[in-house]
Design a protein around this motif. Sequence first.
Motif: not given
Length: 215
Positions: A108-126
């Motif tokens: 699975a690939r998880m990618r934040p939306y361009r205009d979102s306040s969520i980052s890839s680092i947050q996705i990973y550690y969440n």
Amino acid sequence: YKSSGGKMVWNEKLKREIPQGWDILPLFDAISVQYGFPFATEQFTDEITNIPIVRIRDILEGTTSAYSFENTDEKYCLNEGDVLVGMDGNFHMNFWHNNIAYLNQRCARMRPYRDSSISSIQIYYNIQPYIKAKEQNAKGSTVGHLSDKDLKGLYLIKPAISLNFNPRKVFDELLALIIGNKQQILSLTKQRDELLPLLMNDQVSVNYDLLNYDL
């Protein structure tokens, strides 16, 4: 945040406190999630083609070990900074480091939306604690499997942007450093693997003048 006086509120879905004003979103609403393409294994090759494949085994190393002659949609192409999760066996997780590979099935690939306040680092550690807990619970079976239902049961915290704190900007700057280090490590590893056989066969020698150079 809390120790600096930030107000916290109880969140029933996460069963813990989160900063006041921050949202909780289902994973598939918060970010873009894409499963890999079912590449045909009989079309895998060691020959370098324009379709390098990322399989579960490649996620931790961050490199590709197979190619395909099979064309696929560009939506399966990975971008630098994507979060990858293996969905069979050991549920490997990592940040991807370039834009020239395609994701194979059961990843699975998880990618934040361009205009979102969520980052890839947050996705990973969440999501990492939940993925690792699922992996541990699957140890008793022959092969653990991470399902679409498992991922759809996860939530992400969406932080609020304020005048004093832009979480996406802060974490993206950190991610750029992580990706840069990863790229350097891969480059140095490749150089080492190319030079070591030459050293062992006396095809090259160490420059002792450089070794004795006083830094």
